[in-house]
Every structure is written in C-alpha cells, then in structure tokens.
Design a protein around this motif. Structure first.
Motif, short mmCIF file in Angstrom:
data_model
loop_
_atom_site.label_atom_id
_atom_site.label_comp_id
_atom_site.label_asym_id
_atom_site.label_seq_id
_atom_site.Cartn_x
_atom_site.Cartn_y
_atom_site.Cartn_z
N THR A 75 0.80 -1.23 0.00
CA THR A 75 0.00 0.00 0.00
C THR A 75 0.83 1.28 0.00
O THR A 75 0.42 2.27 -0.62
CB THR A 75 -0.97 0.04 1.20
OG1 THR A 75 -0.24 -0.07 2.41
CG2 THR A 75 -1.98 -1.08 1.09
N LYS A 76 1.96 1.30 0.69
CA LYS A 76 2.74 2.54 0.77
C LYS A 76 3.14 3.05 -0.61
O LYS A 76 2.86 4.21 -0.93
CB LYS A 76 3.93 2.37 1.70
CG LYS A 76 3.49 2.38 3.16
CD LYS A 76 4.64 2.27 4.11
CE LYS A 76 4.11 2.28 5.54
NZ LYS A 76 5.15 2.16 6.52
N PRO A 77 3.77 2.23 -1.46
CA PRO A 77 4.14 2.77 -2.78
C PRO A 77 2.93 3.06 -3.67
O PRO A 77 2.92 4.03 -4.43
CB PRO A 77 5.03 1.69 -3.40
CG PRO A 77 4.85 0.47 -2.58
CD PRO A 77 4.32 0.89 -1.25
N VAL A 78 1.89 2.24 -3.58
CA VAL A 78 0.69 2.44 -4.40
C VAL A 78 -0.05 3.71 -3.98
O VAL A 78 -0.41 4.54 -4.82
CB VAL A 78 -0.24 1.20 -4.35
CG1 VAL A 78 -1.58 1.50 -4.98
CG2 VAL A 78 0.43 0.01 -5.02
N MET A 79 -0.28 3.86 -2.69
CA MET A 79 -1.02 5.04 -2.22
C MET A 79 -0.23 6.32 -2.44
O MET A 79 -0.81 7.36 -2.74
CB MET A 79 -1.39 4.88 -0.74
CG MET A 79 -2.38 3.74 -0.47
SD MET A 79 -3.92 3.88 -1.40
CE MET A 79 -4.76 5.10 -0.43
N SER A 160 -1.23 -11.44 -6.30
CA SER A 160 -0.01 -11.87 -5.63
C SER A 160 -0.36 -12.14 -4.18
O SER A 160 -1.51 -12.01 -3.77
CB SER A 160 1.07 -10.79 -5.75
OG SER A 160 2.32 -11.29 -5.33
N LYS A 161 0.65 -12.50 -3.40
CA LYS A 161 0.41 -12.74 -1.98
C LYS A 161 1.70 -12.49 -1.21
O LYS A 161 2.79 -12.49 -1.77
CB LYS A 161 -0.12 -14.14 -1.73
CG LYS A 161 0.81 -15.26 -2.13
CD LYS A 161 0.15 -16.61 -1.92
CE LYS A 161 1.02 -17.72 -2.50
NZ LYS A 161 0.38 -19.02 -2.36
N GLY A 162 1.52 -12.26 0.07
CA GLY A 162 2.67 -12.04 0.95
C GLY A 162 3.25 -10.65 0.78
O GLY A 162 2.62 -9.73 0.26
N GLU A 163 4.47 -10.52 1.24
CA GLU A 163 5.18 -9.24 1.17
C GLU A 163 5.51 -8.90 -0.28
O GLU A 163 5.84 -9.77 -1.08
CB GLU A 163 6.46 -9.35 1.98
CG GLU A 163 7.15 -8.04 2.22
CD GLU A 163 8.28 -8.18 3.22
OE1 GLU A 163 9.38 -7.71 2.88
OE2 GLU A 163 8.05 -8.74 4.30
N ALA A 164 5.42 -7.61 -0.62
CA ALA A 164 5.71 -7.16 -1.98
C ALA A 164 7.20 -7.31 -2.28
O ALA A 164 8.04 -6.87 -1.50
CB ALA A 164 5.30 -5.71 -2.15
N GLU A 165 7.49 -7.95 -3.38
CA GLU A 165 8.87 -8.01 -3.87
C GLU A 165 9.02 -6.89 -4.88
O GLU A 165 8.05 -6.49 -5.53
CB GLU A 165 9.11 -9.38 -4.52
CG GLU A 165 8.94 -10.53 -3.54
CD GLU A 165 8.94 -11.89 -4.24
OE1 GLU A 165 9.42 -11.99 -5.38
OE2 GLU A 165 8.42 -12.83 -3.63
N SER A 166 10.23 -6.38 -5.05
CA SER A 166 10.43 -5.18 -5.87
C SER A 166 9.91 -5.36 -7.30
O SER A 166 9.24 -4.47 -7.82
CB SER A 166 11.90 -4.76 -5.88
OG SER A 166 12.71 -5.80 -6.37
N LEU A 172 2.93 -4.09 -10.60
CA LEU A 172 1.63 -3.59 -10.15
C LEU A 172 1.49 -2.10 -10.45
O LEU A 172 0.48 -1.67 -11.00
CB LEU A 172 1.46 -3.85 -8.65
CG LEU A 172 0.18 -3.28 -8.01
CD1 LEU A 172 -1.07 -3.89 -8.63
CD2 LEU A 172 0.21 -3.50 -6.51
N LEU A 173 2.50 -1.31 -10.11
CA LEU A 173 2.46 0.13 -10.37
C LEU A 173 2.29 0.41 -11.86
O LEU A 173 1.52 1.29 -12.25
CB LEU A 173 3.72 0.81 -9.83
CG LEU A 173 3.88 0.82 -8.31
CD1 LEU A 173 5.26 1.32 -7.93
CD2 LEU A 173 2.80 1.62 -7.63
N ASP A 174 3.00 -0.35 -12.69
CA ASP A 174 2.90 -0.17 -14.14
C ASP A 174 1.48 -0.49 -14.64
O ASP A 174 0.92 0.24 -15.45
CB ASP A 174 3.94 -1.04 -14.84
CG ASP A 174 4.01 -0.77 -16.33
OD1 ASP A 174 4.17 0.41 -16.70
OD2 ASP A 174 3.89 -1.74 -17.11
N LYS A 175 0.90 -1.57 -14.13
CA LYS A 175 -0.47 -1.94 -14.53
C LYS A 175 -1.48 -0.86 -14.12
O LYS A 175 -2.37 -0.53 -14.88
CB LYS A 175 -0.86 -3.30 -13.95
CG LYS A 175 -0.19 -4.47 -14.66
CD LYS A 175 -0.69 -5.78 -14.12
CE LYS A 175 -0.13 -6.95 -14.88
NZ LYS A 175 -0.64 -7.09 -16.23
#
Length: 182
Positions: A75-79, A160-166, A172-175
């Motif tokens: 959420t931090k990078p997306v928000m 996806s699931k779990g902690e975000a991998e880079s 996700l951000l690109d989509k």
C-alpha cells in the motif's frame, strides 16, 4: 430406522459438500472477483466487486491480524503514487470468521481507533464463512495477505500474496498506470 435416516443424511451432506467444493474454483487473472459483502469502517455497507465498478481497484485480503506489515509493503508505494486519483480505489479486507460476528462491534471499534479516520473508507470487514474464500484465493498460508488489482469491470488484472517483492510492486504500479492512462 434411525440408523438408516442418519446414514442417508451423512451421504447427502457429504455429496452436498463435494458439489459445493466443485463450484468454487481458484481465481486467476481475467476472472471476475468473487462477491464479498461487508461494512467499511466508515459504517457504509458495501458489496465487492460492485463497489469497485468504474474504478481501478487494489484489494488486499487478510485472514490474520499480523499481516499488516506485509500489507504496508504494497500500500505505501501504491497510495503514494495513486491516492489522489478519483478513478483509483483501495480497500483492505480483514476476513473474520462468523464465529466472531457477535463481537463485531468491539472488533470494528478497535480497528477504528487504530486507523486514522481518513482511511476508514478503505477498510471493509467481512464476518462470515471463510472456506470458499480459502479456495478462491488459493490460501496456503493464512499468515499472508492476498493482493488483487481489479479493472473497471471488477475483473482481476494482477494477483499476488505475501510481502511485496520489488519486481512485483513495479509490475503492479505499471499496470495501475496503464489502466489510469498515466
């Protein structure tokens, strides 16, 4: 006679459960997100994916309380990048067994106290049976969060699931950018 009745009931229940298990399939990209009804911490009752129609939506499902650090990695990078867009929606969904529905007010009030009021519209609690959702989301570890990006029609574009991998967060951000035309 009672023994015959009980045997018949057991056979019926076993066949009913196996039919139900066959109807619930693991979700994949392109599938419509399943229906989940609940209440936002802002006290508005909603139904997913209907509530997300017309918006690009990030949904993060959690089955255990300790998943917040994982959720934050998504959420931090997306928000940071998309929270200001009207056509973007984010909802965090704690999935709580119907066993706890009798104390749902207590649980929800505790969450309200721990979450800034401006984010109450982004948290929907679900109280009910969980087994179908375990199957839909292919839950192999209840201590992980489950992440879904929905298009404007409520279909899954990313999961996806779990902690975000880079590499996954970049994808996700690109989509999201592409769907928002940014």
């Amino acid at each position: 006679m009672l023994k015959l009745f009980l045997t018949s009931m057991l056979i019926f229940l076993a066949s009913f459960n196996s039919l139900n298990a066959q109807r619930v399939k693991k979700l994949d990209v392109g599938d419509l997100f399943p229906t989940i009804e609940g209440e936002l911490l802002s006290s508005k009752e909603i139904r997913l994916p209907d509530h997300c129609k017309g918006k690009i939506s990030l949904l993060i499902v959690a089955f255990k309380r300790g998943t917040q650090p994982q959720i934050d990695t998504w959420t931090k990078p997306v928000m940071k990048e998309f929270s200001m867009y009207e056509d973007f929606r984010f909802i965090e969904i704690p999935m709580i067994s119907n066993f706890y529905s009798w104390i749902s007010n207590y649980i929800d009030n505790g969450m309200r106290k721990g979450i800034v009021p401006s984010m109450h519209k982004n948290v929907m609690t679900y109280y009910g049976p969980l087994s179908d959702y375990y199957k839909y989301f292919d839950v192999d570890d209840k201590k992980q969060c489950y992440v879904f990006l929905l298009n404007r029609e409520g279909k899954i574009e990313f999961m996806s699931k779990g902690e975000a991998e880079s590499h996954k967060i970049l994808l996700l951000l690109d989509k999201i950018r592409k769907h928002l035309n940014k």
